[in-house]
Design an enzyme around this catalytic site. Structure first.
Site: not given
Ligand code: PBG
Length: 323
Positions: A129, A194, A204, A216, A232, A247, A273
């Protein structure tokens, strides 16, 4: 005490249940994520996310129109570029996939609210990222690129930007860049809490953003931490975040609830997802009732305290609510 108190009295039929229901969903609550790519007439289903597609801008416009006609106020755009490199240059290219899709969608549907994901992982060859220095993601060097990316989205006409990278200080860097360049009214929705999560697996594949080495965990939060989420969020609010996000959503309802209790900014939650795929997969196997489970999942996220829900179910759920 029983028999004076009989909570079942208020559950005897659907009318009284409706009257005392504490949480209700509306299409207004939903933000619908789209995966935009280059080319024309492209519509490629993501295998682990039935009903979700990588789409070229023209197809994304069609999809966005459908969402809009169902009463969904907003879409969130992720980009899959043609070329990736070490520094993710396609992320801040004025003719990039997201920038083009923003223009196409705003032209076709001016009152659909277009939010863009601001992150480097879809654009870097290594899938992280931010940019890599000495084997790790370099925080401060990444900030400038994120600010450029956000600015290019605003210039293309994005209504709001949503940084999802988890670099420290990025909300402030983006706010200053937007203000400096004449976009003081473009709000920032930060992915504030997050977590590093296995629930992002199917995304992904959709965004082609799997890290090519490591994971990450040096920037996204540890899923075991609860108090840290408040820190945060506090930092992002201080830096100028207009909306804060938690998230994933479903395994983090306690975090959504904590953030709701402790802050007065709108709270968004991302029904990610993996949460979507679990429901879809079990439904395909005939193991669950998909519609009921979808509505229960979304209701629980709202009940926990989310004002806004980012969800791949947005269109399906809006259809149920509009019946
Ligand atoms: C990018 C990002 C991610 C998601 C949203 N923005 C993936 C990640 O951090 O690896 C995940 C969204 C989802 O799983 O629906 N940084």
């Amino acid at each position: 005490m029983f028999p004076i108190h009989r909570p079942r009295r208020l559950r005897t039929n659907e009318v009284i249940r409706r009257m005392v229901r504490e949480t209700s969903l509306s299409p207004d609550d939903f933000i619908y994520p789209l995966f935009v790519t280059f080319g024309k007439g492209v519509r490629k289903e993501v295998s682990a996310m039935p009903g979700c597609f990588q789409e070229s801008a023209d197809e994304a416009v069609r999809n966005a129109k459908e969402a809009h006609s169902l009463g969904i106020p907003s879409v969130l755009l992720f980009g899959i570029p043609e070329q990736k490199d070490e520094r993710g240059t396609a992320a801040y290219d004025e003719g990039g996939v997201v920038q083009n899709a923003v223009k196409a969608i705003k032209d076709a549907i001016p009152d659909l609210y277009v939010i863009t994901d601001v992150c480097m992982c879809e654009y870097t060859s290594h899938g992280h990222c931010g940019i890599i220095e000495a084997g790790d993601v370099a925080n401060d060097a990444t900030l400038e690129l994120l600010a450029r990316e956000a600015l290019s989205h605003a210039k293309a006409g994005a209504d709001m930007v949503a940084p999802s990278d988890m670099m420290d200080g990025r909300v402030e860097a983006i706010r200053l860049a937007l203000d400096d360049e004449g976009f003081p009214n473009v709000p920032i929705m930060s992915y504030a809490a997050k977590y590093a999560s296995a629930f992002y697996g199917p995304f992904r594949e959709a965004a082609e953003s799997t890290p090519q080495f490591g994971d990450r965990s040096s920037y996204q939060m540890d899923s075991a931490n609860r108090r840290e989420a408040l820190k945060e969020v506090a930092l992002d609010v201080e830096e100028g975040a207009d909306i804060v996000m938690v998230k994933p959503a479903l395994s983090y309802l306690d975090i959504i609830s904590d953030v709701r209790e402790n802050f007065d900014v709108p709270v968004a939650a991302y029904n990610v997802s993996g949460e979507y795929s679990l429901v879809k997969a079990a439904a395909r196997l005939g193991w669950i009732d998909e519609e009921r489970m979808m509505m229960e999942v979304l209701t629980s996220i709202k009940r926990a305290g989310a004002d806004l829900i980012l969800t791949y179910f947005a269109k399906d759920a809006a259809k149920v609510l509009n019946r």
